[in-house]
Design a protein around this motif. Structure first.
Motif, PDB file in Angstrom:
ATOM      1  N   UNK A 104      -7.257   2.607   7.667  1.00 40.05           N
ATOM      2  CA  UNK A 104      -8.144   3.937   7.766  1.00 40.05           C
ATOM      3  C   UNK A 104      -8.590   4.018   6.175  1.00 40.05           C
ATOM      4  N   UNK A 105      -9.926   4.199   5.831  1.00 43.50           N
ATOM      5  CA  UNK A 105     -10.404   4.691   4.618  1.00 43.50           C
ATOM      6  C   UNK A 105      -9.953   3.517   3.502  1.00 43.50           C
ATOM      7  N   UNK A 106      -9.233   3.903   2.652  1.00 42.21           N
ATOM      8  CA  UNK A 106      -8.952   3.175   1.545  1.00 42.21           C
ATOM      9  C   UNK A 106      -8.114   1.866   2.344  1.00 42.21           C
ATOM     10  N   UNK A 107      -7.248   2.417   3.196  1.00 45.54           N
ATOM     11  CA  UNK A 107      -6.544   1.101   3.832  1.00 45.54           C
ATOM     12  C   UNK A 107      -7.409   0.167   4.598  1.00 45.54           C
ATOM     13  N   UNK A 108      -8.501   0.748   5.024  1.00 44.96           N
ATOM     14  CA  UNK A 108      -9.482  -0.084   5.740  1.00 44.96           C
ATOM     15  C   UNK A 108     -10.085  -1.161   4.896  1.00 44.96           C
ATOM     16  N   UNK A 109     -10.541  -0.626   3.448  1.00 43.46           N
ATOM     17  CA  UNK A 109     -11.276  -1.239   2.387  1.00 43.46           C
ATOM     18  C   UNK A 109      -9.925  -2.622   2.046  1.00 43.46           C
ATOM     19  N   UNK A 110      -8.821  -2.288   1.871  1.00 41.76           N
ATOM     20  CA  UNK A 110      -7.810  -3.248   1.640  1.00 41.76           C
ATOM     21  C   UNK A 110      -7.590  -4.012   2.861  1.00 41.76           C
ATOM     22  N   UNK A 111      -7.579  -3.775   3.775  1.00 41.49           N
ATOM     23  CA  UNK A 111      -7.812  -4.611   5.256  1.00 41.49           C
ATOM     24  C   UNK A 111      -8.831  -5.851   5.011  1.00 41.49           C
ATOM     25  N   UNK A 112      -9.863  -5.285   4.660  1.00 42.40           N
ATOM     26  CA  UNK A 112     -11.227  -5.971   4.816  1.00 42.40           C
ATOM     27  C   UNK A 112     -10.851  -7.062   3.713  1.00 42.40           C
ATOM     28  N   UNK A 113     -10.380  -6.670   2.499  1.00 39.21           N
ATOM     29  CA  UNK A 113     -10.244  -7.400   1.427  1.00 39.21           C
ATOM     30  C   UNK A 113      -9.175  -8.767   1.547  1.00 39.21           C
ATOM     31  N   UNK A 114      -8.318  -8.171   2.536  1.00 37.84           N
ATOM     32  CA  UNK A 114      -7.005  -9.151   2.850  1.00 37.84           C
ATOM     33  C   UNK A 114      -7.845 -10.327   3.787  1.00 37.84           C
ATOM     34  N   UNK A 115      -8.668  -9.778   4.769  1.00 36.72           N
ATOM     35  CA  UNK A 115      -9.202 -10.551   5.775  1.00 36.72           C
ATOM     36  C   UNK A 115     -10.182 -11.669   4.968  1.00 36.72           C
ATOM     37  N   UNK A 116     -10.840 -11.188   4.019  1.00 40.86           N
ATOM     38  CA  UNK A 116     -11.846 -11.906   3.407  1.00 40.86           C
ATOM     39  C   UNK A 116     -11.063 -13.332   2.556  1.00 40.86           C
ATOM     40  N   UNK A 117      -9.943 -12.574   1.708  1.00 40.42           N
ATOM     41  CA  UNK A 117      -9.260 -13.342   0.900  1.00 40.42           C
ATOM     42  C   UNK A 117      -8.414 -14.578   1.421  1.00 40.42           C
ATOM     43  N   UNK A 118      -7.750 -14.039   2.674  1.00 38.06           N
ATOM     44  CA  UNK A 118      -6.807 -14.991   3.506  1.00 38.06           C
ATOM     45  C   UNK A 118      -7.145 -14.908   5.048  1.00 38.06           C
ATOM     46  N   UNK A 119      -8.013 -15.630   5.152  1.00 40.92           N
ATOM     47  CA  UNK A 119      -8.537 -15.795   6.584  1.00 40.92           C
ATOM     48  C   UNK A 119      -7.380 -16.515   7.508  1.00 40.92           C
ATOM     49  N   UNK A 120      -6.565 -17.378   6.616  1.00 42.86           N
ATOM     50  CA  UNK A 120      -5.563 -17.891   7.595  1.00 42.86           C
ATOM     51  C   UNK A 120      -4.333 -17.040   8.001  1.00 42.86           C
ATOM     52  N   UNK A 194      -6.415   9.012  -7.952  1.00 43.20           N
ATOM     53  CA  UNK A 194      -7.794   8.902  -8.730  1.00 43.20           C
ATOM     54  C   UNK A 194      -8.015   7.655  -9.060  1.00 43.20           C
ATOM     55  N   UNK A 195      -6.935   6.827  -9.679  1.00 41.69           N
ATOM     56  CA  UNK A 195      -6.828   5.628 -10.272  1.00 41.69           C
ATOM     57  C   UNK A 195      -7.360   4.747  -8.936  1.00 41.69           C
ATOM     58  N   UNK A 196      -6.807   4.861  -7.916  1.00 44.92           N
ATOM     59  CA  UNK A 196      -6.928   3.852  -6.701  1.00 44.92           C
ATOM     60  C   UNK A 196      -8.307   4.123  -6.022  1.00 44.92           C
ATOM     61  N   UNK A 197      -8.664   5.440  -6.026  1.00 47.33           N
ATOM     62  CA  UNK A 197      -9.976   5.468  -5.607  1.00 47.33           C
ATOM     63  C   UNK A 197     -11.137   4.856  -6.823  1.00 47.33           C
ATOM     64  N   UNK A 198     -10.659   4.874  -7.977  1.00 46.78           N
ATOM     65  CA  UNK A 198     -12.000   4.427  -8.708  1.00 46.78           C
ATOM     66  C   UNK A 198     -11.781   3.069  -8.561  1.00 46.78           C
ATOM     67  N   UNK A 199     -11.278   2.178  -8.184  1.00 46.68           N
ATOM     68  CA  UNK A 199     -11.096   0.726  -7.543  1.00 46.68           C
ATOM     69  C   UNK A 199     -12.285   0.372  -6.601  1.00 46.68           C
ATOM     70  N   UNK A 200     -12.880   1.597  -6.058  1.00 47.28           N
ATOM     71  CA  UNK A 200     -13.889   1.369  -4.894  1.00 47.28           C
ATOM     72  C   UNK A 200     -15.207   1.617  -5.540  1.00 47.28           C
ATOM     73  N   UNK A 201     -15.206   2.093  -6.697  1.00 43.60           N
ATOM     74  CA  UNK A 201     -16.384   2.437  -7.495  1.00 43.60           C
ATOM     75  C   UNK A 201     -17.001   0.940  -8.029  1.00 43.60           C
ATOM     76  N   UNK A 202     -18.009   0.470  -7.187  1.00 41.04           N
ATOM     77  CA  UNK A 202     -18.769  -0.666  -7.431  1.00 41.04           C
ATOM     78  C   UNK A 202     -19.832  -0.754  -6.594  1.00 41.04           C
ATOM     79  N   UNK A 203     -20.911  -1.412  -6.796  1.00 42.14           N
ATOM     80  CA  UNK A 203     -22.107  -1.221  -5.902  1.00 42.14           C
ATOM     81  C   UNK A 203     -21.834  -1.506  -4.364  1.00 42.14           C
ATOM     82  N   UNK A 204     -21.212  -2.468  -4.059  1.00 45.91           N
ATOM     83  CA  UNK A 204     -20.654  -2.774  -2.841  1.00 45.91           C
ATOM     84  C   UNK A 204     -19.724  -3.505  -2.747  1.00 45.91           C
ATOM     85  N   UNK A 205     -19.277  -3.764  -1.297  1.00 48.89           N
ATOM     86  CA  UNK A 205     -18.021  -4.940  -1.054  1.00 48.89           C
ATOM     87  C   UNK A 205     -18.996  -5.857   0.166  1.00 48.89           C
ATOM     88  N   UNK A 206     -20.120  -5.822   0.057  1.00 54.68           N
ATOM     89  CA  UNK A 206     -20.984  -6.845   1.220  1.00 54.68           C
ATOM     90  C   UNK A 206     -20.523  -8.285   1.047  1.00 54.68           C
TER      91      UNK A 206
END
Length: 273
Positions: A104-120, A194-206
């Motif tokens: 959920x929210x920040x955790x959802x972004x983490x989940x997406x990044x894990x799925x992209x990095x380690x599809x296995x 705040x430092x955790x949320x700042x990690x999401x400051x980028x144009x996108x995770x497309x």
């Protein structure tokens, strides 16, 4: 590892000196790992995961800087890459390979990044009120001001729930507090959030979203924060993505409507068994 009298087993996983605590609710079937959002903790999922053990092995994680896990990592690393590496370590240590990740929210972004990095490692991805777009820097300032403005310590859990807006979501936020020194305090440090949320400051995770190879479900609250434009772009980038909106729910879908969310998860995850 320790067995508790609450229907779940506590596991501690250490990665690079950072202690990570997970609740293993047990169950039969393929594993599902739940990741909470910013300033949350794994227990937020308790109402959602109730009744899921007859079909899945259910595990919830307190992410770094949150809850029972390491409150202040020695290196102060609250980067996206650190969160991702933590989850991969937990999956491996607890033998959750071919896991379904629900975040959920920040955790959802983490989940997406894990799925992209380690599809296995990841067989299915569920993003609850999380998108592939980046975060506006002004949102970091706004959330930071909100977190540092909590009137702590709260005199009671009822007072805290009222501060958080009442209702199921307010009670859920209050339940994440800890009692010490005669009052109720958050189980995190606002500056690290705040430092955790700042990690999401980028144009996108497309790019990462397009690299997700497993089936994906995006769950939205009727009054959530993911814009229609972002929803449409996510669907266009991955047309096979399932997108569901939960009525009468806001950003904290899992707190506002846990039964409805559980039904949505069952419909999606049972197809991936």
């Amino acid at each position: 590892m320790s067995e508790l009298n609450t229907g779940w087993t506590e596991h501690t996983v250490v990665r690079d000196g950072v202690r990570l605590v997970a609740r293993d609710h047990g169950g039969t079937g393929r594993p599902v790992l739940f990741l909470h959002g910013l300033a949350g903790y794994g227990g937020e999922w308790d109402a959602t995961v109730a009744g899921m053990r007859d079909r899945h092995r259910v595990v919830t994680l307190d992410q770094r800087g949150h809850g029972a896990s390491e409150r202040r990592p020695l290196d102060g690393d609250m980067s996206r890459s650190a969160y991702v590496a933590d989850v991969i370590e937990v999956i491996t240590a607890l033998r959750l390979e071919e896991v379904a990740l629900v975040g959920q929210s920040l955790g959802g972004n983490t989940a997406m990044l894990v799925a992209a990095a380690r599809p296995d490692l990841v067989r299915a991805l569920v993003m609850v009120e999380a998108g592939a777009g980046g975060v506006d820097p002004r949102e970091v300032d706004r959330v930071g001001a909100w977190l540092t403005g909590w009137p702590v310590p709260f005199a009671s859990l009822d007072a805290a729930a009222e501060f958080f807006g009442g209702g199921p979501a307010g009670a859920g936020w209050a339940a994440g507090l800890e009692r010490r020194g005669g009052g109720w305090w958050p189980r995190f440090e606002a500056g690290l959030m705040v430092r955790s949320l700042a990690g999401l400051v980028r144009p996108s995770f497309w790019p990462e979203w397009r690299r997700v190879a497993c089936p994906a479900l995006v769950v939205l609250g009727q009054s959530g924060i993911i814009s229609l434009d972002e929803q449409r772009e996510m669907a266009l980038a991955r047309p096979d993505t399932v997108m569901v909106t939960v009525p009468r729910a806001g950003h904290d879908v899992h707190l506002d409507a846990p039964e409805a969310l559980r039904a949505v998860l069952a419909g999606f995850l049972d197809r991936e068994r």
